[in-house]
Design a protein around this motif. Structure first.
Motif, mmCIF file in Angstrom:
data_model
loop_
_atom_site.group_PDB
_atom_site.id
_atom_site.type_symbol
_atom_site.label_atom_id
_atom_site.label_comp_id
_atom_site.label_asym_id
_atom_site.label_seq_id
_atom_site.Cartn_x
_atom_site.Cartn_y
_atom_site.Cartn_z
ATOM 1 N N UNK A 143 0.792 -1.227 0.000
ATOM 2 C CA UNK A 143 0.000 0.000 0.000
ATOM 3 C C UNK A 143 0.820 1.269 0.000
ATOM 4 N N UNK A 144 2.149 1.152 -0.092
ATOM 5 C CA UNK A 144 2.976 2.361 -0.136
ATOM 6 C C UNK A 144 2.802 3.079 -1.474
ATOM 7 N N UNK A 145 2.484 2.322 -2.509
ATOM 8 C CA UNK A 145 2.046 2.892 -3.786
ATOM 9 C C UNK A 145 0.570 2.506 -3.922
ATOM 10 N N UNK A 146 -0.349 3.369 -3.534
ATOM 11 C CA UNK A 146 -1.768 3.005 -3.477
ATOM 12 C C UNK A 146 -2.368 2.701 -4.849
ATOM 13 N N UNK A 147 -3.417 1.908 -4.825
ATOM 14 C CA UNK A 147 -4.180 1.618 -6.046
ATOM 15 C C UNK A 147 -4.649 2.935 -6.658
ATOM 16 N N UNK A 148 -4.460 3.058 -7.965
ATOM 17 C CA UNK A 148 -4.883 4.266 -8.670
ATOM 18 C C UNK A 148 -3.824 5.341 -8.758
ATOM 19 N N UNK A 149 -2.772 5.231 -7.950
ATOM 20 C CA UNK A 149 -1.719 6.240 -7.993
ATOM 21 C C UNK A 149 -0.824 6.031 -9.210
ATOM 22 N N UNK A 150 -0.187 7.087 -9.647
ATOM 23 C CA UNK A 150 0.728 7.029 -10.784
ATOM 24 C C UNK A 150 2.157 6.997 -10.247
ATOM 25 N N UNK A 186 -0.311 -7.990 -13.433
ATOM 26 C CA UNK A 186 -1.567 -7.286 -13.197
ATOM 27 C C UNK A 186 -1.479 -6.149 -12.201
ATOM 28 N N UNK A 187 -0.260 -5.830 -11.730
ATOM 29 C CA UNK A 187 -0.143 -4.816 -10.682
ATOM 30 C C UNK A 187 -0.152 -3.387 -11.211
ATOM 31 N N UNK A 188 0.317 -3.199 -12.431
ATOM 32 C CA UNK A 188 0.356 -1.847 -12.995
ATOM 33 C C UNK A 188 -0.127 -1.882 -14.439
ATOM 34 N N UNK A 189 -0.437 -0.708 -14.953
ATOM 35 C CA UNK A 189 -0.775 -0.580 -16.370
ATOM 36 C C UNK A 189 -0.224 0.746 -16.870
ATOM 37 N N UNK A 190 0.402 0.690 -18.041
ATOM 38 C CA UNK A 190 0.976 1.893 -18.642
ATOM 39 C C UNK A 190 -0.074 2.571 -19.502
ATOM 40 N N UNK A 191 -0.216 3.879 -19.310
ATOM 41 C CA UNK A 191 -1.200 4.644 -20.089
ATOM 42 C C UNK A 191 -0.505 5.802 -20.782
ATOM 43 N N UNK A 192 -0.756 5.971 -22.083
ATOM 44 C CA UNK A 192 -0.148 7.092 -22.806
ATOM 45 C C UNK A 192 -0.507 8.431 -22.167
ATOM 46 N N UNK A 250 1.215 7.803 -17.662
ATOM 47 C CA UNK A 250 2.310 7.153 -16.949
ATOM 48 C C UNK A 250 1.909 5.747 -16.541
ATOM 49 N N UNK A 251 2.600 5.231 -15.586
ATOM 50 C CA UNK A 251 2.318 3.873 -15.109
ATOM 51 C C UNK A 251 1.487 3.960 -13.841
ATOM 52 N N UNK A 252 0.273 3.457 -13.912
ATOM 53 C CA UNK A 252 -0.676 3.560 -12.809
ATOM 54 C C UNK A 252 -0.816 2.207 -12.107
ATOM 55 N N UNK A 253 -0.981 2.245 -10.786
ATOM 56 C CA UNK A 253 -1.200 1.018 -10.008
ATOM 57 C C UNK A 253 -2.614 0.521 -10.274
ATOM 58 N N UNK A 254 -2.726 -0.737 -10.685
ATOM 59 C CA UNK A 254 -4.015 -1.315 -11.082
ATOM 60 C C UNK A 254 -4.882 -1.650 -9.868
#
Length: 244
Positions: free
Chosen positions: A35-42, A71-77, A80-84
């Motif tokens: 949770x140090x990089x929360x869901x939805x954070x970039x 499945x932990x992150x997803x890259x978006x144009x 950036x890279x967001x936590x899934x």
């Protein structure tokens, strides 16, 4: 992918040799699960992360691709890279499971682990009791004996227990049942922390249960085998609940 048993080996302070790629994966992955990089954070920019972890852009990008595959992150144009969301995480990935070991205790998640473990192991042990080979029975007896002779060696005990569960899964001849071994390893590792008198009693009870399990599998007694494996899971769950 990490080797089965790596999490239990870490209980004694042993860590596997790692390269920069695995280092970055572990640092970011464990931070997400904790949770140090929360869901939805970039996540921070490539430049910042390259400096933070001391790696090249190539190493960082490969690590992020691995985390995306889990499945932990997803890259978006342009984002950036967001936590899934957690619903997209691959919980059967041994590495994702292992990162939960250091995460804050989550009784709801632990309950989910045992629900899945019970369903898959019950199916697996019933097949194993019918389909096991003489060599698998021999190995089950050997590893059950190793748990009994482990004494205070937590690593030896945990690895021997894990081998028993893994052989049962293999003997089921169901490839999907084999995926439960990562769940078993996490629950075993959680149960084996905090040694002492309670830990010794837990291990002694676990040895007796495994001996009953192996005997039932050798005899082809599906009901007795399923009951014994269910008691093993219950012992682990009770142990984890007592230390929460």
């Amino acid at each position: 992918m990490i080797e089965a048993g790596s999490l239990i080996r870490s209980l004694s302070g042993r860590t596997a040799a790692r390269n920069y790629h695995t280092y970055v994966i572990n640092e970011i992955g464990s931070a997400i699960v904790a949770g140090r990089f929360p869901v939805g954070s970039v996540l921070a920019s490539d430049t910042v992360m390259m400096e933070t972890y001391g790696v090249s852009r190539t190493v960082l990008r490969e690590a992020l691709k691995t985390l995306e595959a889990k499945g932990l992150v997803e890259a978006r144009p342009k984002v950036g890279t967001r936590v899934s969301p957690r619903s997209r995480w691959n919980y059967f990935d041994p590495q994702v499971l292992a990162w939960h070991f250091e995460a804050p205790p989550d009784p709801k998640f632990h309950a989910s682990l045992f629900e899945v473990r019970a369903a898959l192991e019950d199916l697996g042990v019933r097949h194993a009791a019918r389909l096991r080979t003489a060599e698998q029975v021999r190995l089950l007896k050997y590893w059950a004996h190793q748990t009994a002779s482990a004494d205070e060696n937590i690593e030896q005990f945990g690895l021997a227990c894990l081998e028993v569960h893994a052989i049962i899964a293999d003997a089921s001849h169901n490839e999907l049942v084999r995926s439960v071994v990562g769940v078993v390893e996490l629950t075993l590792a959680l149960a084996l922390t905090r040694n002492g008198e309670e830990g010794a009693r837990y291990r002694k009870a676990r040895v007796a249960i495994l001996e009953e399990l192996v005997d039932a599998v050798e005899k082809g007694d599906t009901e007795a085998a399923a009951l014994a494996l269910g008691r093993a899971s219950a012992a682990d769950q009770e142990r984890i609940a007592s230390r929460s």
